[in-house]
Scaffold this active site. Sequence first.
Site, PDB file in Angstrom:
ATOM      1  N   ASP A   1       0.837  -1.192   0.000  1.00  0.00           N
ATOM      2  CA  ASP A   1       0.000   0.000   0.000  1.00  0.00           C
ATOM      3  C   ASP A   1       0.877   1.250   0.000  1.00  0.00           C
ATOM      4  O   ASP A   1       1.717   1.433   0.880  1.00  0.00           O
ATOM      5  CB  ASP A   1      -0.891  -0.005   1.252  1.00  0.00           C
ATOM      6  CG  ASP A   1      -1.840   1.180   1.297  1.00  0.00           C
ATOM      7  OD1 ASP A   1      -3.006   1.003   0.916  1.00  0.00           O
ATOM      8  OD2 ASP A   1      -1.416   2.274   1.722  1.00  0.00           O
TER       9      ASP A   1
ATOM     10  N   TYR B   1       2.803  10.043  -0.367  1.00  0.00           N
ATOM     11  CA  TYR B   1       3.905   9.507   0.460  1.00  0.00           C
ATOM     12  C   TYR B   1       5.269   9.812  -0.166  1.00  0.00           C
ATOM     13  O   TYR B   1       6.294   9.649   0.489  1.00  0.00           O
ATOM     14  CB  TYR B   1       3.780   7.994   0.651  1.00  0.00           C
ATOM     15  CG  TYR B   1       2.530   7.507   1.325  1.00  0.00           C
ATOM     16  CD1 TYR B   1       1.650   8.365   1.977  1.00  0.00           C
ATOM     17  CD2 TYR B   1       2.217   6.146   1.321  1.00  0.00           C
ATOM     18  CE1 TYR B   1       0.499   7.894   2.582  1.00  0.00           C
ATOM     19  CE2 TYR B   1       1.069   5.666   1.938  1.00  0.00           C
ATOM     20  CZ  TYR B   1       0.215   6.543   2.559  1.00  0.00           C
ATOM     21  OH  TYR B   1      -0.920   6.065   3.161  1.00  0.00           O
TER      22      TYR B   1
ATOM     23  N   LYS C   1      -3.012   5.994  -4.103  1.00  0.00           N
ATOM     24  CA  LYS C   1      -4.096   6.914  -3.746  1.00  0.00           C
ATOM     25  C   LYS C   1      -3.977   8.253  -4.461  1.00  0.00           C
ATOM     26  O   LYS C   1      -2.864   8.757  -4.663  1.00  0.00           O
ATOM     27  CB  LYS C   1      -4.107   7.153  -2.228  1.00  0.00           C
ATOM     28  CG  LYS C   1      -4.136   5.861  -1.420  1.00  0.00           C
ATOM     29  CD  LYS C   1      -4.062   6.096   0.068  1.00  0.00           C
ATOM     30  CE  LYS C   1      -3.768   4.794   0.787  1.00  0.00           C
ATOM     31  NZ  LYS C   1      -2.364   4.429   0.770  1.00  0.00           N
TER      32      LYS C   1
ATOM     33  N   HIS D   1      -7.723   9.681  -1.445  1.00  0.00           N
ATOM     34  CA  HIS D   1      -7.011   9.622  -0.159  1.00  0.00           C
ATOM     35  C   HIS D   1      -7.821  10.210   0.997  1.00  0.00           C
ATOM     36  O   HIS D   1      -7.687   9.774   2.143  1.00  0.00           O
ATOM     37  CB  HIS D   1      -5.667  10.343  -0.286  1.00  0.00           C
ATOM     38  CG  HIS D   1      -4.622   9.829   0.648  1.00  0.00           C
ATOM     39  ND1 HIS D   1      -3.280   9.830   0.344  1.00  0.00           N
ATOM     40  CD2 HIS D   1      -4.704   9.281   1.875  1.00  0.00           C
ATOM     41  CE1 HIS D   1      -2.588   9.313   1.351  1.00  0.00           C
ATOM     42  NE2 HIS D   1      -3.435   8.975   2.291  1.00  0.00           N
TER      43      HIS D   1
END
Length: 271
Positions: A46, A51, A76, A109
């Site tokens: 994931d 990120y 996401k 997200h």
Amino acid sequence: MMKENSFVFHNGVEIPNIGFGTWQIPNEEAYDAVTMALKNGYTHIDTALAYQNEENVGKAIKDFDLPREEIFITSKLPAQIKGYDETLEAFNTTITNLGVDYLDLYLIHAPWPWNEKGADYTEGNIQSWKAMEKLYNDGKIKTIGVSNFSVSDIQALIDACDIVPMANQIPFYVGHDQEELLAFCKEHNIVVEAYSPLATGQTLNSPEIKEMADKYGVTPAQLCIRYCLERETLPLPKSTHEERIIENRQLDFTISPEDVEKLNAVEDVRN
């Protein structure tokens, strides 16, 4: 629906029942962390564009000797990106970063930008969702879903769009079990993914959790991750330490219904 080692989305696609989360793992550490996870049996990874580690997550997956179809990859759409064309563009950035030609799961997200938590972005979410429906129908994404969405956020998509979200990834841990949202997702066959199953480590110091973990001969982390599965949610633990990465998947025990009830009653450690 939950099977022995997987959950099944309402379109029949299966997802391994424990994922490896990469939130807060910097890009320079992501390659080694994901490689360790794959080496120790994780086949569900994931990540997210936000990120800033998709590049090395993708490189680790590519370099590992497993066929692409045997690894389940989630990413996401950043929380601040709303709109049809904007979503298509962000998706293309993600698959380029990852070096893949499709995603197994793509999520919005959050229903609002992180710096405007609680603001109403319903129309933007609907447009983003319609773009995700197109990507799904074009075979670019196997399953589509949301993250951090409330009952009303999800209902708005159901009312305006064609496809019911297949997943909702939410913070879920001992003491923070979100009963109403869980029941709503179950009613609509939406798989609930549990991120921060250890409340970013804060549950591990709870005396009640430590005592129960001792009873089962497991670590507090294993008890908390297993609790998510007992509640029919899919845990996404993360670590950059190999011994913990291994430990977090060793969940071949069950928690009795009575003890699940006791854990349900534990106070939220973040309060």
